[in-house]
Write a protein that holds these residues in place. Structure first.
Motif, short mmCIF file in Angstrom:
data_model
loop_
_atom_site.label_atom_id
_atom_site.label_comp_id
_atom_site.label_asym_id
_atom_site.label_seq_id
_atom_site.Cartn_x
_atom_site.Cartn_y
_atom_site.Cartn_z
N MET A 108 0.53 -1.23 -0.31
CA MET A 108 -0.01 -0.13 0.21
C MET A 108 1.24 1.44 -0.29
O MET A 108 2.26 1.59 0.56
N ILE A 109 0.82 2.55 -0.84
CA ILE A 109 1.15 3.83 -0.45
C ILE A 109 0.18 4.74 -0.41
O ILE A 109 -0.85 4.32 -0.99
N TYR A 110 0.70 5.72 0.04
CA TYR A 110 0.52 6.74 0.48
C TYR A 110 1.40 7.95 0.47
O TYR A 110 1.40 8.37 1.04
N SER A 111 0.22 7.84 -0.61
CA SER A 111 0.82 8.84 -1.65
C SER A 111 1.15 10.34 -0.68
O SER A 111 1.79 11.26 -1.28
N ASN A 112 0.03 10.45 0.18
CA ASN A 112 -0.28 12.13 0.69
C ASN A 112 0.09 12.69 2.17
O ASN A 112 -0.31 13.24 2.74
N LEU A 113 0.30 10.94 2.62
CA LEU A 113 0.65 11.08 4.07
C LEU A 113 2.55 12.09 4.48
O LEU A 113 3.51 11.95 3.86
N SER A 114 2.21 12.66 5.34
CA SER A 114 3.10 13.93 5.65
C SER A 114 4.18 13.51 7.22
O SER A 114 4.99 13.94 6.66
N SER A 115 2.76 12.98 7.29
CA SER A 115 3.65 12.62 8.86
C SER A 115 3.57 11.41 9.49
O SER A 115 2.28 10.99 9.13
N LEU A 116 4.21 10.79 10.28
CA LEU A 116 3.85 9.45 10.73
C LEU A 116 4.67 9.62 12.01
O LEU A 116 5.65 9.67 11.54
N THR A 117 3.68 9.07 12.92
CA THR A 117 4.32 8.64 14.57
C THR A 117 4.06 7.11 14.69
O THR A 117 3.11 6.82 14.32
N LEU A 118 5.17 6.08 14.78
CA LEU A 118 5.17 4.79 15.12
C LEU A 118 5.86 4.60 16.64
O LEU A 118 6.53 5.08 16.70
N GLU A 119 4.16 4.36 17.46
CA GLU A 119 4.68 3.81 18.68
C GLU A 119 4.26 3.04 18.74
O GLU A 119 3.92 2.11 19.08
N THR A 120 6.14 1.88 18.99
CA THR A 120 6.33 0.32 19.02
C THR A 120 6.24 -0.43 20.86
O THR A 120 5.48 -1.12 21.34
N GLY A 121 5.95 0.88 21.90
CA GLY A 121 6.77 -0.09 23.17
C GLY A 121 8.32 -0.45 23.17
O GLY A 121 9.21 -0.45 22.14
N VAL A 122 8.43 -1.52 23.60
CA VAL A 122 9.68 -2.02 23.48
C VAL A 122 9.89 -3.46 22.38
O VAL A 122 8.67 -4.21 22.93
N ILE A 123 10.79 -4.07 21.46
CA ILE A 123 10.99 -4.61 20.82
C ILE A 123 12.50 -4.74 21.74
O ILE A 123 12.87 -4.79 20.97
N PRO A 124 12.27 -6.62 21.20
CA PRO A 124 13.41 -7.41 21.16
C PRO A 124 14.18 -7.09 20.28
O PRO A 124 13.46 -7.32 19.02
N TYR A 125 15.71 -6.96 20.30
CA TYR A 125 16.20 -6.70 19.20
C TYR A 125 16.36 -7.82 17.63
O TYR A 125 16.51 -7.67 17.02
#
Length: 108
Positions: free
Chosen positions: A1-18
């Motif tokens: 999927m392509i988000y061609s108009n998305l200008s801001s993205l915040t991704l909050e993941t919490g703790v993720i093991p390496y």
């Protein structure tokens, strides 16, 4: 999927093991107009998926320290591709205990 108009993205993941890596699509530029990217918690990617195609638009980047530890930005030339001279703001999060443990294990 392509988000061609998305200008801001915040991704909050919490703790993720390496060891955990999120699967992404190859050869897709999902965020070509992204201006601001914020990832907090862990950095779950092991490629350049978030940065593909937005080198002319990216102005603000905020990443957890784990993105540096995993060398994802360097291995794929992300900051070179984005053109850091055009960026207004770059922030790398604090070093966590998980970061230190991962680095210590790699050094052994």
């Amino acid at each position: 999927m392509i988000y061609s108009n998305l200008s801001s993205l915040t991704l909050e993941t919490g703790v993720i093991p390496y060891e955990e890596i999120w699967t992404v699509f190859e050869d897709v530029e999902p965020f070509p107009a992204l201006v601001a990217l914020t990832v907090s918690g862990g950095y779950p990617f092991d490629d350049d998926m978030l940065y593909r195609g937005n080198g002319r638009t990216m102005k603000s980047l905020c990443l957890p320290y784990s993105a540096l530890v995993k060398s994802a930005l360097g291995r794929f030339g992300v900051l070179k591709g984005i053109g850091t001279t055009q960026m207004d703001w770059i922030f790398m999060g604090s070093v966590t205990d998980a970061d230190l443990q991962y680095l210590a294990a790699k050094a052994e």
